[in-house]
Design a protein around this motif. Structure first.
Motif, PDB file in Angstrom:
ATOM      1  N   LEU A 187      34.245  35.326  27.510  1.00  0.00           N
ATOM      2  CA  LEU A 187      33.588  36.108  28.550  1.00  0.00           C
ATOM      3  C   LEU A 187      32.458  36.942  27.949  1.00  0.00           C
ATOM      4  O   LEU A 187      31.385  37.067  28.545  1.00  0.00           O
ATOM      5  CB  LEU A 187      34.603  37.011  29.257  1.00  0.00           C
ATOM      6  N   ALA A 188      32.660  37.486  26.761  1.00  0.00           N
ATOM      7  CA  ALA A 188      31.619  38.271  26.088  1.00  0.00           C
ATOM      8  C   ALA A 188      30.385  37.407  25.817  1.00  0.00           C
ATOM      9  O   ALA A 188      29.252  37.838  26.051  1.00  0.00           O
ATOM     10  CB  ALA A 188      32.153  38.857  24.784  1.00  0.00           C
ATOM     11  N   ARG A 189      30.600  36.188  25.344  1.00  0.00           N
ATOM     12  CA  ARG A 189      29.469  35.283  25.091  1.00  0.00           C
ATOM     13  C   ARG A 189      28.760  34.903  26.390  1.00  0.00           C
ATOM     14  O   ARG A 189      27.533  34.866  26.458  1.00  0.00           O
ATOM     15  CB  ARG A 189      29.946  34.029  24.355  1.00  0.00           C
ATOM     16  N   GLU A 190      29.533  34.619  27.426  1.00  0.00           N
ATOM     17  CA  GLU A 190      28.938  34.238  28.702  1.00  0.00           C
ATOM     18  C   GLU A 190      28.133  35.403  29.296  1.00  0.00           C
ATOM     19  O   GLU A 190      27.045  35.201  29.832  1.00  0.00           O
ATOM     20  CB  GLU A 190      30.029  33.786  29.667  1.00  0.00           C
ATOM     21  N   ILE A 235      31.904  43.610  35.991  1.00  0.00           N
ATOM     22  CA  ILE A 235      32.668  42.368  35.996  1.00  0.00           C
ATOM     23  C   ILE A 235      33.797  42.535  37.003  1.00  0.00           C
ATOM     24  O   ILE A 235      34.578  43.481  36.927  1.00  0.00           O
ATOM     25  CB  ILE A 235      33.255  42.074  34.600  1.00  0.00           C
ATOM     26  N   LEU A 236      33.857  41.634  37.961  1.00  0.00           N
ATOM     27  CA  LEU A 236      34.937  41.628  38.940  1.00  0.00           C
ATOM     28  C   LEU A 236      36.039  40.732  38.396  1.00  0.00           C
ATOM     29  O   LEU A 236      35.833  39.542  38.180  1.00  0.00           O
ATOM     30  CB  LEU A 236      34.427  41.098  40.284  1.00  0.00           C
ATOM     31  N   ARG A 237      37.197  41.308  38.135  1.00  0.00           N
ATOM     32  CA  ARG A 237      38.326  40.578  37.560  1.00  0.00           C
ATOM     33  C   ARG A 237      39.333  40.237  38.647  1.00  0.00           C
ATOM     34  O   ARG A 237      39.739  41.099  39.416  1.00  0.00           O
ATOM     35  CB  ARG A 237      38.996  41.424  36.483  1.00  0.00           C
ATOM     36  N   ASP A 238      39.735  38.980  38.721  1.00  0.00           N
ATOM     37  CA  ASP A 238      40.804  38.545  39.612  1.00  0.00           C
ATOM     38  C   ASP A 238      42.033  38.375  38.735  1.00  0.00           C
ATOM     39  O   ASP A 238      42.158  37.385  38.012  1.00  0.00           O
ATOM     40  CB  ASP A 238      40.423  37.232  40.303  1.00  0.00           C
ATOM     41  N   TYR A 239      42.922  39.360  38.766  1.00  0.00           N
ATOM     42  CA  TYR A 239      44.085  39.336  37.879  1.00  0.00           C
ATOM     43  C   TYR A 239      45.082  38.249  38.269  1.00  0.00           C
ATOM     44  O   TYR A 239      45.747  37.686  37.408  1.00  0.00           O
ATOM     45  CB  TYR A 239      44.771  40.707  37.850  1.00  0.00           C
ATOM     46  N   LYS A 240      45.181  37.929  39.553  1.00  0.00           N
ATOM     47  CA  LYS A 240      46.128  36.894  39.968  1.00  0.00           C
ATOM     48  C   LYS A 240      45.700  35.524  39.446  1.00  0.00           C
ATOM     49  O   LYS A 240      46.515  34.742  38.971  1.00  0.00           O
ATOM     50  CB  LYS A 240      46.262  36.867  41.487  1.00  0.00           C
ATOM     51  N   LEU A 241      44.397  35.224  39.542  1.00  0.00           N
ATOM     52  CA  LEU A 241      43.905  33.923  39.097  1.00  0.00           C
ATOM     53  C   LEU A 241      43.390  33.952  37.658  1.00  0.00           C
ATOM     54  O   LEU A 241      43.016  32.912  37.126  1.00  0.00           O
ATOM     55  CB  LEU A 241      42.785  33.430  40.020  1.00  0.00           C
ATOM     56  N   SER A 256      25.681  40.354  44.921  1.00  0.00           N
ATOM     57  CA  SER A 256      26.202  39.003  44.766  1.00  0.00           C
ATOM     58  C   SER A 256      26.886  38.865  43.421  1.00  0.00           C
ATOM     59  O   SER A 256      26.691  39.685  42.530  1.00  0.00           O
ATOM     60  CB  SER A 256      25.052  38.004  44.865  1.00  0.00           C
ATOM     61  N   PHE A 257      27.653  37.802  43.295  1.00  0.00           N
ATOM     62  CA  PHE A 257      28.427  37.566  42.072  1.00  0.00           C
ATOM     63  C   PHE A 257      28.221  36.143  41.593  1.00  0.00           C
ATOM     64  O   PHE A 257      28.112  35.210  42.384  1.00  0.00           O
ATOM     65  CB  PHE A 257      29.920  37.793  42.345  1.00  0.00           C
ATOM     66  N   ILE A 258      28.196  35.982  40.292  1.00  0.00           N
ATOM     67  CA  ILE A 258      28.130  34.674  39.655  1.00  0.00           C
ATOM     68  C   ILE A 258      29.511  34.397  39.067  1.00  0.00           C
ATOM     69  O   ILE A 258      30.006  35.181  38.257  1.00  0.00           O
ATOM     70  CB  ILE A 258      27.095  34.653  38.514  1.00  0.00           C
ATOM     71  N   PRO A 259      30.157  33.317  39.449  1.00  0.00           N
ATOM     72  CA  PRO A 259      31.455  33.008  38.851  1.00  0.00           C
ATOM     73  C   PRO A 259      31.277  32.599  37.385  1.00  0.00           C
ATOM     74  O   PRO A 259      30.334  31.879  37.049  1.00  0.00           O
ATOM     75  CB  PRO A 259      31.987  31.850  39.685  1.00  0.00           C
ATOM     76  N   THR A 260      32.169  33.056  36.540  1.00  0.00           N
ATOM     77  CA  THR A 260      32.135  32.631  35.138  1.00  0.00           C
ATOM     78  C   THR A 260      32.619  31.181  35.049  1.00  0.00           C
ATOM     79  O   THR A 260      33.161  30.638  36.016  1.00  0.00           O
ATOM     80  CB  THR A 260      33.044  33.520  34.270  1.00  0.00           C
ATOM     81  N   PRO A 302      24.228  20.239  40.038  1.00  0.00           N
ATOM     82  CA  PRO A 302      23.613  19.277  39.108  1.00  0.00           C
ATOM     83  C   PRO A 302      22.251  19.720  38.583  1.00  0.00           C
ATOM     84  O   PRO A 302      21.808  19.255  37.544  1.00  0.00           O
ATOM     85  CB  PRO A 302      23.487  17.998  39.942  1.00  0.00           C
ATOM     86  N   THR A 303      21.594  20.678  39.255  1.00  0.00           N
ATOM     87  CA  THR A 303      20.285  21.149  38.790  1.00  0.00           C
ATOM     88  C   THR A 303      20.417  22.191  37.691  1.00  0.00           C
ATOM     89  O   THR A 303      19.432  22.590  37.096  1.00  0.00           O
ATOM     90  CB  THR A 303      19.478  21.761  39.948  1.00  0.00           C
ATOM     91  N   GLY A 304      21.646  22.651  37.448  1.00  0.00           N
ATOM     92  CA  GLY A 304      21.865  23.668  36.429  1.00  0.00           C
ATOM     93  C   GLY A 304      21.751  25.087  36.964  1.00  0.00           C
ATOM     94  O   GLY A 304      21.973  26.048  36.247  1.00  0.00           O
ATOM     95  N   GLU A 305      21.391  25.217  38.241  1.00  0.00           N
ATOM     96  CA  GLU A 305      21.320  26.542  38.847  1.00  0.00           C
ATOM     97  C   GLU A 305      22.734  27.107  38.984  1.00  0.00           C
ATOM     98  O   GLU A 305      23.690  26.376  39.173  1.00  0.00           O
ATOM     99  CB  GLU A 305      20.659  26.483  40.226  1.00  0.00           C
ATOM    100  N   THR A 306      22.840  28.412  38.904  1.00  0.00           N
ATOM    101  CA  THR A 306      24.132  29.072  39.034  1.00  0.00           C
ATOM    102  C   THR A 306      24.346  29.469  40.487  1.00  0.00           C
ATOM    103  O   THR A 306      23.504  30.137  41.074  1.00  0.00           O
ATOM    104  CB  THR A 306      24.175  30.329  38.144  1.00  0.00           C
TER     105      THR A 306
END
Length: 135
Positions: A39-42, A59-65, A85-89, A102-106
């Protein structure tokens, strides 16, 4: 609901190597943990512009998942709500089986969309477990 934990990157030679976790207890910062190298690298990759989005540092942490989302583009004026907005890790994408672009966009998601995706995923997971034979 906020946990009161704060995670800070540990840098070695200018690169994120891990996250250290602290919490304020009785007015004093207390060390709570160390790890999350991936996560630190990402987070560093996103900070260095690979995501092309202004990050909030939250960082929004989902402890259940056991997965995370990086917040950017803050729209909320209240300190107690998560706007923007949020970007999923990578881990969140893998666990929640989110499609890759497929375009590499997040892909980015609002908080209500994350909650909807999470509910759908948990329902699918529950349905799969109910259909499995029990020993």
């Amino acid at each position: 609901k906020p946990t009161g934990y704060w995670r800070f990157p540990v840098k070695v030679n200018g690169e994120n190597r891990a996250l250290v976790r602290y919490a304020v207890e009785d007015g004093v910062w207390q060390w709570k943990g160390f790890g999350a190298a991936g996560l630190a690298r990402e987070l560093e990759q996103m900070e260095n512009g690979q995501s092309k989005k202004p990050l909030s540092g939250k960082i929004l942490r989902d402890y259940k998942l056991t997965c995370d989302y990086i917040q950017f583009n803050i729209e909320s004026k209240s300190k107690n709500t998560l706007g923007g907005s949020f970007i999923p890790t990578a881990n969140a994408k893998k666990i929640m089986e989110l499609p890759s672009d497929p375009t590499g966009e997040t892909n980015e998601y609002g908080l209500s969309h994350i909650q909807q995706l999470r509910s759908t995923f948990l329902e699918r997971k529950s349905d799969k477990q109910e259909g499995e034979p029990h020993e």
